[in-house]
Each structure stands twice: as C-alpha cells, then as structure tokens.
Design a protein around this motif. Structure first.
Motif, short mmCIF file in Angstrom:
data_model
loop_
_atom_site.label_atom_id
_atom_site.label_comp_id
_atom_site.label_asym_id
_atom_site.label_seq_id
_atom_site.Cartn_x
_atom_site.Cartn_y
_atom_site.Cartn_z
N UNK A 1 1.05 -1.06 -0.09
CA UNK A 1 -0.05 0.06 0.09
C UNK A 1 0.85 1.34 0.09
N UNK A 2 1.85 1.18 0.90
CA UNK A 2 2.80 2.39 0.81
C UNK A 2 3.55 2.47 -0.66
N UNK A 3 3.94 1.79 -1.13
CA UNK A 3 4.64 1.42 -2.30
C UNK A 3 3.54 2.17 -3.53
N UNK A 4 2.37 1.63 -3.46
CA UNK A 4 1.43 2.05 -4.48
C UNK A 4 1.07 3.53 -4.20
N UNK A 5 1.15 4.11 -2.89
CA UNK A 5 0.86 5.55 -2.76
C UNK A 5 2.24 6.39 -3.26
N UNK B 1 -9.84 -10.00 5.04
CA UNK B 1 -10.06 -8.85 6.19
C UNK B 1 -9.80 -7.64 5.78
N UNK B 2 -8.76 -7.40 4.96
CA UNK B 2 -8.14 -6.17 4.70
C UNK B 2 -8.50 -5.63 3.31
N UNK B 3 -8.71 -6.28 2.19
CA UNK B 3 -9.15 -5.74 1.10
C UNK B 3 -10.41 -4.97 0.87
N UNK B 4 -11.45 -5.10 1.66
CA UNK B 4 -12.75 -4.20 1.56
C UNK B 4 -12.33 -2.86 2.38
N UNK B 5 -11.15 -2.93 3.04
CA UNK B 5 -10.89 -1.56 3.48
C UNK B 5 -10.02 -0.47 2.70
N UNK B 6 -9.61 -1.04 1.83
CA UNK B 6 -8.80 -0.38 0.83
C UNK B 6 -9.57 1.00 0.07
N UNK B 7 -10.84 0.68 -0.33
CA UNK B 7 -11.49 1.72 -0.91
C UNK B 7 -11.37 2.94 0.06
N UNK B 8 -11.81 2.71 1.20
CA UNK B 8 -11.71 3.74 2.12
C UNK B 8 -10.56 4.51 2.50
N UNK B 9 -9.25 3.85 2.15
CA UNK B 9 -8.10 4.33 2.08
C UNK B 9 -7.57 5.15 0.94
N UNK B 10 -8.40 4.97 -0.16
CA UNK B 10 -8.17 5.72 -1.56
C UNK B 10 -7.54 4.64 -2.44
N UNK B 11 -7.39 3.35 -2.04
CA UNK B 11 -6.43 2.42 -2.84
C UNK B 11 -7.74 1.63 -3.67
N UNK B 12 -7.36 1.51 -4.99
CA UNK B 12 -8.32 0.74 -5.82
C UNK B 12 -7.50 -0.74 -6.06
#
Length: 89
Positions: free
Chosen positions: A27-31, A52-63
C-alpha cells in the motif's frame, strides 16, 4: 542508482502478521509510485488477511485492480525512478 521495485511478495513468511506487514508495504509503495504488484499463494493465512483487509482499501483511496487492467492503465509509463521523461524506451 538503485532499482525500485513495484512488486511485493505477500507471504514469503506465511504468518498473518508478516502478510499484513507486506500488504502495508505494498500500500505504501502504491501510494508512492502509483501502483504496486502483490504476489502471493492461496495459503489460508494469506486468504484470511486479504479477506479481512481488501474491503478496507477503498476507504483508504486504494483501488484493487486486476494486473491486466493495471498494465493497460499504466501502459508504458515509468515510475519516477525509471525511464526518461516518465516513459520506458
């Protein structure tokens, strides 16, 4: 100049804690670079973390996208650490 990778191997160490840490690295690398490729196995631990974690990505601005879509979107664009004027030649 050192090479910058866009690939993160999620489950080289197949524990949920290590996989979660690698996911955060991706995630850090993608940002930082605009995208990252995550590679992993269908281990129960890997699947548990992703479930557990993938559903949280959209809220973090990650597609979360398919690698084929990523290639077509990024095309031949280089990361800041590679290429000339942002394009591989």
């Amino acid at each position: 100049m050192a090479s910058v990778s866009r690939d993160v191997f999620l489950d080289d160490e197949p524990t949920e804690t290590a996989i979660f840490t690698q996911l955060q690295t991706a995630i850090s690398l993608a940002r930082k670079q605009g995208s990252a490729v995550m590679i992993g196995h269908p281990y129960p631990q890997t699947l548990a973390v992703l479930e557990r974690e993938l559903p949280k990505l959209k809220a973090q601005g990650i597609d979360w996208i398919d690698i084929k879509l990523m290639i077509s979107v990024r095309g031949n664009r280089a990361t800041a650490a590679h290429g000339k004027d942002g394009v591989y030649r």
